[in-house]
Design a protein around this motif. Structure first.
Motif, mmCIF file in Angstrom:
data_model
loop_
_atom_site.group_PDB
_atom_site.id
_atom_site.type_symbol
_atom_site.label_atom_id
_atom_site.label_comp_id
_atom_site.label_asym_id
_atom_site.label_seq_id
_atom_site.Cartn_x
_atom_site.Cartn_y
_atom_site.Cartn_z
ATOM 1 N N ILE A 1 0.871 -1.172 0.000
ATOM 2 C CA ILE A 1 0.000 0.000 0.000
ATOM 3 C C ILE A 1 0.911 1.226 0.000
ATOM 4 O O ILE A 1 1.680 1.439 0.936
ATOM 5 N N LEU A 2 0.839 2.012 -1.059
ATOM 6 C CA LEU A 2 1.775 3.119 -1.272
ATOM 7 C C LEU A 2 1.282 4.454 -0.742
ATOM 8 O O LEU A 2 2.072 5.261 -0.233
ATOM 9 N N HIS A 3 -0.021 4.707 -0.880
ATOM 10 C CA HIS A 3 -0.545 6.034 -0.553
ATOM 11 C C HIS A 3 -2.056 5.930 -0.420
ATOM 12 O O HIS A 3 -2.677 5.052 -1.028
ATOM 13 N N SER A 4 -2.655 6.800 0.370
ATOM 14 C CA SER A 4 -4.108 6.784 0.513
ATOM 15 C C SER A 4 -4.624 8.202 0.740
ATOM 16 O O SER A 4 -3.874 9.092 1.149
ATOM 17 N N PHE A 5 -5.911 8.377 0.468
ATOM 18 C CA PHE A 5 -6.555 9.653 0.730
ATOM 19 C C PHE A 5 -8.067 9.462 0.710
ATOM 20 O O PHE A 5 -8.567 8.463 0.206
ATOM 21 N N ILE A 6 -8.773 10.421 1.273
ATOM 22 C CA ILE A 6 -10.232 10.454 1.226
ATOM 23 C C ILE A 6 -10.612 11.383 0.074
ATOM 24 O O ILE A 6 -10.144 12.519 0.007
ATOM 25 N N LYS A 7 -11.450 10.888 -0.827
ATOM 26 C CA LYS A 7 -11.851 11.690 -1.992
ATOM 27 C C LYS A 7 -12.820 12.786 -1.588
ATOM 28 O O LYS A 7 -13.754 12.555 -0.849
#
Length: 108
Positions: A79-85
């Motif tokens: 898992i490289l990166h995450s965000f809330i849209k």
């Protein structure tokens, strides 16, 4: 043989655990599917973004989360990166961050 999941760094893992509970629950459900069956999920759960980068598409009553990931030799999902849209489109800076981390992981 099951797949293993790792994170680019502790911050990525922590940010995901801090997602709203509904989005986080969907993330965990999709993660269990990938651990058991591999990273070959299709829409609506996952989407190929090109060059070995994939987008895990998590939904909850609170909104939508995205986690970018790649696969490595030995049945490992990173898992490289995450965000809330917050918008319909994926922001360029989020995609750039994921692609930069993908290069780091693949060329380490």
């Amino acid at each position: 043989m099951n797949w293993t999941v790792s994170y680019f760094n502790e911050r990525v893992q922590r940010e995901i655990t801090e997602w709203p509970v509904g989005i986080y629950a969907d993330y965990l459900r999709l993660l269990l599917l990938m651990e058991e069956h591999g990273a070959d999920l299709r829409l609506p759960h996952s989407r190929a973004m090109g060059d070995g980068l994939f987008e895990l598409r998590c939904k909850g009553a609170e909104g939508i989360g995205r986690a970018f990931y790649c696969t490595m030799v030995g049945r490992e999902i990173v898992i490289l990166h995450s965000f809330i849209k917050k918008t319909q489109e994926t922001p360029d800076r989020e995609l750039k961050t994921a692609r930069k981390r993908l290069k780091e992981v693949k060329h380490a």
